[in-house]
Design an enzyme around this catalytic site. Structure first.
Site, short mmCIF file in Angstrom:
data_model
loop_
_atom_site.label_atom_id
_atom_site.label_comp_id
_atom_site.label_asym_id
_atom_site.label_seq_id
_atom_site.Cartn_x
_atom_site.Cartn_y
_atom_site.Cartn_z
NE ARG A 83 -2.86 2.86 2.68
CZ ARG A 83 -2.94 3.67 3.71
NH1 ARG A 83 -2.29 3.40 4.82
NH2 ARG A 83 -3.65 4.77 3.65
CG HIS A 171 -9.58 6.97 2.86
ND1 HIS A 171 -10.23 7.99 3.52
CD2 HIS A 171 -8.71 6.43 3.77
CE1 HIS A 171 -9.78 8.06 4.76
NE2 HIS A 171 -8.85 7.14 4.93
N GLY A 200 -13.50 6.46 9.37
CA GLY A 200 -12.65 5.78 10.35
C GLY A 200 -11.96 6.85 11.17
N GLY A 202 -9.32 8.38 9.97
CA GLY A 202 -9.33 9.30 8.83
C GLY A 202 -10.64 9.07 8.11
NE ARG A 231 -5.54 12.86 9.22
CZ ARG A 231 -5.72 11.84 8.38
NH1 ARG A 231 -6.32 12.03 7.21
NH2 ARG A 231 -5.31 10.63 8.69
NE ARG A 275 -15.55 1.62 19.76
CZ ARG A 275 -14.73 0.62 19.49
NH1 ARG A 275 -15.13 -0.61 19.69
NH2 ARG A 275 -13.51 0.82 19.05
N GLY A 321 -14.72 2.05 10.26
CA GLY A 321 -15.13 1.68 11.62
C GLY A 321 -16.40 2.36 12.09
CD GLU A 324 -16.74 -1.47 7.92
OE1 GLU A 324 -16.45 -2.35 8.74
OE2 GLU A 324 -15.94 -1.08 7.04
P1 ADP Z 1 -8.76 3.50 10.91
O1 ADP Z 1 -9.04 4.70 10.08
O2 ADP Z 1 -7.65 3.71 11.90
O3 ADP Z 1 -8.65 2.19 10.13
P2 ADP Z 1 -11.32 2.43 11.79
O4 ADP Z 1 -11.88 2.31 10.42
O5 ADP Z 1 -11.04 1.17 12.54
O6 ADP Z 1 -10.04 3.35 11.86
O7 ADP Z 1 -12.35 3.31 12.65
C1 ADP Z 1 -12.08 3.69 13.96
C2 ADP Z 1 -13.28 4.49 14.47
O8 ADP Z 1 -14.46 3.67 14.43
C3 ADP Z 1 -13.11 4.96 15.91
O9 ADP Z 1 -13.52 6.32 16.03
C4 ADP Z 1 -14.07 4.06 16.66
O10 ADP Z 1 -14.58 4.65 17.82
C5 ADP Z 1 -15.17 3.91 15.63
N1 ADP Z 1 -16.06 2.80 15.96
C6 ADP Z 1 -15.80 1.49 16.00
N2 ADP Z 1 -16.91 0.81 16.44
C7 ADP Z 1 -17.87 1.75 16.71
C8 ADP Z 1 -19.21 1.70 17.18
N3 ADP Z 1 -19.80 0.57 17.50
N4 ADP Z 1 -19.88 2.89 17.32
C9 ADP Z 1 -19.30 4.04 17.01
N5 ADP Z 1 -18.04 4.15 16.55
C10 ADP Z 1 -17.34 3.02 16.40
#
Ligand code: ADP
Length: 404
Positions: A83, A171, A200, A202, A231, A275, A321, A324
């Site tokens: 990547r 992305h 996520g 980002g 950010r 979260r 995150g 989803e």
């Molecule tokens: P990255 O960009 O580092 O790959 P992710 O795609 O794993 O990050 O996303 C991380 C974010 O997703 C965090 O802000 C986390 O709190 C949020 N997240 C994960 N599960 C939940 C949930 N059930 N409800 C709300 N936010 C969530």
């Protein structure tokens, strides 16, 4: 996918890896972290879902890669896919050759934190495994189909022509995967107009017409666009001169503040983690509630803005995150877009099992889907495609190549 591909994502002190083969559930993956320190270790999941934790004190990138590859060698990976965040103006995944490595190096001023780390990883794997074909898959490549009116800034022309100052977008592997997978689920594979929200740490949004990116929220760097974990996303560019004149801040301090101390963390003064903010807001924390509101409003505003790039809107895909896993954020975001005719089903939205894909609207108006992203799977697929293409070209008789 008939081959297995090792996907590598090299950061400045960590390496994410995944061995991707035919079945997603068979995936072996992990993270080498704290590289260069006494605490360096590899944590991950190995065959059959068993957990792995391995201490590799003081290991640097090369030693960590050597350990990862040693452990995976009996799986016979046929290629390595790297990547790479910034590919400059490269428009697709490329076999790593000295020329392509030089192009990645040339794009370093555009991604000073990411590209040098990727080059360290590439250098190590090229030395360790010279016989394996290696491919670079760029976060920026998917967005190279944007028209000039979407990628140009309203700045003096020479900054673009002489210094490559333009919008690139990031992305790309996620937006490409999610829009392809989502449009397939919707029965119109790579057809029509779709919006994607990758949310996520980002976050970015993208408008996709007939399978091609026509606009996206991130720009020259991943700072532009929607509110993210730390950010700021879009701010008035005069913030720099304001802070310099009034607080005496230098450019590095301002840059650090915009990239690492802003976004959800800056607004809430509590956390960059969605979260945590949702929990705090449920317990009455007003700053957390405001951070969530700004996040959703600005996200909706970005999606509405990007819709100008689409002749029509067939639907919206949520991923990442937050996208989803949080029905609450999805509902709040869509509630700011009633004029697009989105008709979210509260039941379908709330009842969608975490980490699964599914449609969450009432069946009238543009569709709304949750599509878990698979950046590693996409990188592996693109790597395999490049390797197959190269070996097909190598096998072609000279006359055929001349015609092609
Ligand atoms: P990255 O960009 O580092 O790959 P992710 O795609 O794993 O990050 O996303 C991380 C974010 O997703 C965090 O802000 C986390 O709190 C949020 N997240 C994960 N599960 C939940 C949930 N059930 N409800 C709300 N936010 C969530």
């Amino acid at each position: 996918m008939s081959t297995s591909v090792l996907v590598i994502n090299c950061g400045s002190s960590s390496i994410k890896y995944a061995l991707v083969s035919e079945r997603r559930e068979d995936r072996i993956f992990g993270l080498a972290e704290n590289l260069g320190s006494a605490d360096a270790r590899i944590k991950g999941v190995t065959t059959g879902g068993a957990e792995l934790e391995l201490s590799i004190p003081h290991a640097g990138h090369e030693k960590a890669l050597e350990t990862i590859l040693e452990r995976l060698s009996h799986h016979n990976p046929q290629a390595i896919g790297h990547r790479v965040v910034h590919g400059g103006t490269l428009t697709k995944a490329e076999l790593l050759t000295p020329e392509i490595i030089e192009r990645i190096r040339e794009a370093t001023p555009l991604a000073p934190l990411h590209n040098p780390a990727h080059l360290v990883g590439i250098d190590a794997t090229m030395r360790l495994f010279p016989e394996l074909p290696q491919v670079a898959v760029f976060d920026t490549a998917f967005h190279q189909t944007m028209p000039s009116h979407a990628y140009r800034y309203a700045l003096p022309k020479f900054l673009y022509t002489q210094h490559n100052v333009r919008r690139y977008g990031f992305h790309g592997t996620s937006h490409a995967y999610v829009s392809e997978r989502g449009s397939m689920l919707a029965g119109s594979f790579k057809q029509g107009g779709w919006l994607t929200a990758h949310l996520g740490n980002g976050s970015s949004t993208c408008a996709i017409w007939n399978g091609q990116s026509v606009d996206t929220s991130m720009g020259l760097t991943p700072l532009e666009g929607v509110v993210m974990g730390t950010r700021s996303g879009d701010v008035d560019p005069s913030i720099h001169s304001f802070l310099a004149s009034n607080l005496g801040w230098d450019i590095y301090k301002i840059d650090k503040m915009l990239n690492s101390q802003s976004g959800l963390l800056g607004l809430s003064d509590l956390s960059n983690d969605m979260r945590t903010l949702i929990e705090a807001s449920e317990q009455g924390n007003e700053d957390a509630a405001l951070a969530i509101e700004v996040f959703c409003y600005r996200l909706a505003k970005s999606l509405a803005g990007l819709s100008c790039g689409l002749p029509r809107i067939d639907g919206l895909f949520f991923t990442g995150g937050i996208g989803e896993n949080s029905a609450y954020i999805r509902e709040k975001t869509v509630s700011y877009l009633p004029h697009f005719g989105f008709n979210l089903s509260k039941d379908l939205n709330n009842n969608l099992k975490r980490g699964t894909e599914g449609r969450i609207d009432h069946g009238t108006g543009p569709q709304i889907w949750v599509v878990p992203t698979d950046e590693e799977g996409r990188i592996a697929k693109e790597t395999e495609h490049v390797v197959n293409e190269v070996s097909a070209t190598a096998k072609k008789p000279d006359a055929e190549i001349a015609i092609a």
